[in-house]
Design an enzyme around this catalytic site. Structure first.
Site, mmCIF file in Angstrom:
data_model
loop_
_atom_site.group_PDB
_atom_site.id
_atom_site.type_symbol
_atom_site.label_atom_id
_atom_site.label_comp_id
_atom_site.label_asym_id
_atom_site.label_seq_id
_atom_site.Cartn_x
_atom_site.Cartn_y
_atom_site.Cartn_z
ATOM 1 N N ASP A 1 0.855 -1.190 0.000
ATOM 2 C CA ASP A 1 0.000 0.000 0.000
ATOM 3 C C ASP A 1 0.894 1.244 0.000
ATOM 4 O OD1 ASP A 1 -2.768 -1.407 0.785
ATOM 5 O OD2 ASP A 1 -1.114 -2.281 1.918
ATOM 6 N N ASP B 1 -20.518 5.992 14.500
ATOM 7 C CA ASP B 1 -19.825 7.246 14.220
ATOM 8 C C ASP B 1 -20.640 8.101 13.246
ATOM 9 O OD1 ASP B 1 -17.447 9.062 13.415
ATOM 10 O OD2 ASP B 1 -16.480 7.659 14.777
ATOM 11 N N ASP C 1 -30.631 9.845 10.668
ATOM 12 C CA ASP C 1 -31.689 10.204 9.730
ATOM 13 C C ASP C 1 -32.789 9.156 9.637
ATOM 14 O OD1 ASP C 1 -30.398 12.570 9.123
ATOM 15 O OD2 ASP C 1 -29.361 11.751 7.374
ATOM 16 N N ASP D 1 -32.723 5.946 8.306
ATOM 17 C CA ASP D 1 -32.847 5.199 7.057
ATOM 18 C C ASP D 1 -31.686 4.204 6.925
ATOM 19 O OD1 ASP D 1 -30.540 6.519 5.823
ATOM 20 O OD2 ASP D 1 -31.830 8.251 5.534
ATOM 21 N N HIS E 1 -15.160 11.432 9.370
ATOM 22 C CA HIS E 1 -14.627 10.960 10.645
ATOM 23 C C HIS E 1 -14.761 9.440 10.794
ATOM 24 C CE1 HIS E 1 -14.560 10.499 15.111
ATOM 25 N NE2 HIS E 1 -13.750 11.544 15.089
ATOM 26 N N ASN F 1 -3.267 -4.167 -1.635
ATOM 27 C CA ASN F 1 -4.032 -3.992 -2.873
ATOM 28 C C ASN F 1 -3.471 -2.869 -3.728
ATOM 29 O OD1 ASN F 1 -4.768 -1.831 -1.279
ATOM 30 N ND2 ASN F 1 -6.980 -2.066 -1.556
ATOM 31 N N ASN G 1 -10.526 14.799 23.915
ATOM 32 C CA ASN G 1 -9.422 15.666 23.486
ATOM 33 C C ASN G 1 -9.328 16.981 24.254
ATOM 34 O OD1 ASN G 1 -9.035 13.724 21.464
ATOM 35 N ND2 ASN G 1 -10.302 14.841 20.006
ATOM 36 N N ASP H 1 -7.774 3.129 29.980
ATOM 37 C CA ASP H 1 -7.125 1.818 30.078
ATOM 38 C C ASP H 1 -5.825 1.695 29.313
ATOM 39 O OD1 ASP H 1 -9.379 0.358 31.529
ATOM 40 O OD2 ASP H 1 -10.427 1.120 29.759
ATOM 41 N N SER I 1 -9.895 10.023 18.821
ATOM 42 C CA SER I 1 -10.732 9.342 17.828
ATOM 43 C C SER I 1 -9.898 8.491 16.892
ATOM 44 C CB SER I 1 -11.512 10.372 16.997
ATOM 45 O OG SER I 1 -12.567 10.928 17.729
#
Length: 308
Positions: free
Chosen positions: A35, A72, A116, A118, A127, A141, A221, A265, A288
């Site tokens: 990669d 998320d 939403d 759906d 994010h 790949n 953060n 932790d 994150s």
């Protein structure tokens, strides 16, 4: 006991052993990923992923499918480095407007959008897609990045969107976690949080733990002590909750990362992390970004050792 009767003294997993210095801990012949952004993935190199992949290669471990729910902003399900690792609901027919599997959710093919309401959990922010790439971006790949749980594992990403442009509701997070457990996700990656506590969230996290689900959360953060200033879901006192702080490339806890001897932790790479976003790749920093490093490692372990 049926086989050995009263002669059975103990039952445990039959472990593979090696001569000292000649087993999977020795240097592996595993080639580096092809990669093109591998050299920029300092986090994966810092947590010694090449050595881990090499160990699994030498063990000839047979991976089992492990589903990771990314709770998320959604996931870009058609991203070149993610589309082949997306979870697919086998009981749902795409786009027919019918709840084919009778689980209460219409067209939940790759997950669900609780924000939403759906069946389209595509990412409008980036994010969640960034987190998904760190967990299980397709490796070897010739494209972009590689995820922690890419090699020698069989990991699928379930996209659960509950965060929109203005954030999300705790009630939607609760529903997303319940869905993840119901649909068989063994763990979830949760790179979100809020100051304070939530009884409803604590209850559903405990219920998830009792169902065998691992919940990985981000510490936050603000650079504050979560033991002193409660931050959820990091601070939820559940055995199944692993809260992650962020480190820099110099192996120091980032100045902006939350911390807490009792509530946090582990720490993982979280500064200037390259990963997937809709339409391409970018660098982001935060707990994150640290959280999916741990989620990916946990998914890799559970894929190879599902009896844990």
């Amino acid at each position: 006991r049926e086989r050995y009767g009263d002669e059975l003294e103990v039952a445990e997993v039959d472990q593979r052993v090696f001569p000292i210095g000649a087993g999977p801990s020795a240097a592996s012949s595993t080639a580096p990923p092809d990669d093109p952004m591998w050299a920029e993935l300092w986090g994966l190199r810092r947590i010694n992923m090449e050595a881990a992949w090499g160990r699994l290669e030498r063990q000839s471990a047979v991976p089992h499918t492990t589903v990771v729910a990314v709770i998320d902003t959604g996931v870009a399900t058609d991203h070149e480095d993610l589309r082949d690792v997306m979870w697919t609901n086998p009981g749902e027919v795409p786009g027919n407007g019918v709840d084919d599997d009778g689980n209460g959710f219409v067209d939940d093919v790759h997950g669900f959008d609780f924000h939403d309401g759906d069946g389209n959990p595509d990412d409008e922010d980036g994010h969640g897609t960034h987190c998904a790439g760190t967990i299980a971006g397709m490796g070897d790949n010739g494209l972009g990045v590689i995820g922690v749980a890419s090699r020698h594992a069989k990991v699928e990403i379930m996209a659960l969107r509950f965060l929109g442009p203005s954030g999300g509701a705790t009630s939607d997070a609760v529903m997303a976690l319940d869905y993840a457990v119901m649909m068989g996700a063994k763990l979830s990656s949760n790179s979100w949080g809020f100051a304070g506590t939530s009884e409803a969230l604590s209850m559903v996290m405990q219920r998830a733990y009792e169902a065998g689900h691992l919940f990985v959360s981000a510490a936050g953060n603000e650079g504050t002590d979560n033991d002193e200033v409660p931050f959820s879901p990091c601070g939820v006192n559940s055995p199944g909750n692993i809260c992650v702080a962020a480190t820099t490339s110099s192996d120091e806890v980032a100045s902006w990362s939350n911390y807490g001897p009792a509530s946090v932790d582990i720490a993982a790479p979280g500064q200037d992390i390259a990963s997937t976003v809709p339409g391409g790749y970018t660098y982001l920093s935060g707990t994150s970004m640290a959280c999916p490093h741990v989620s990916g490692a946990a998914a890799l372990i559970l894929s190879v050792f599902p009896y844990l």
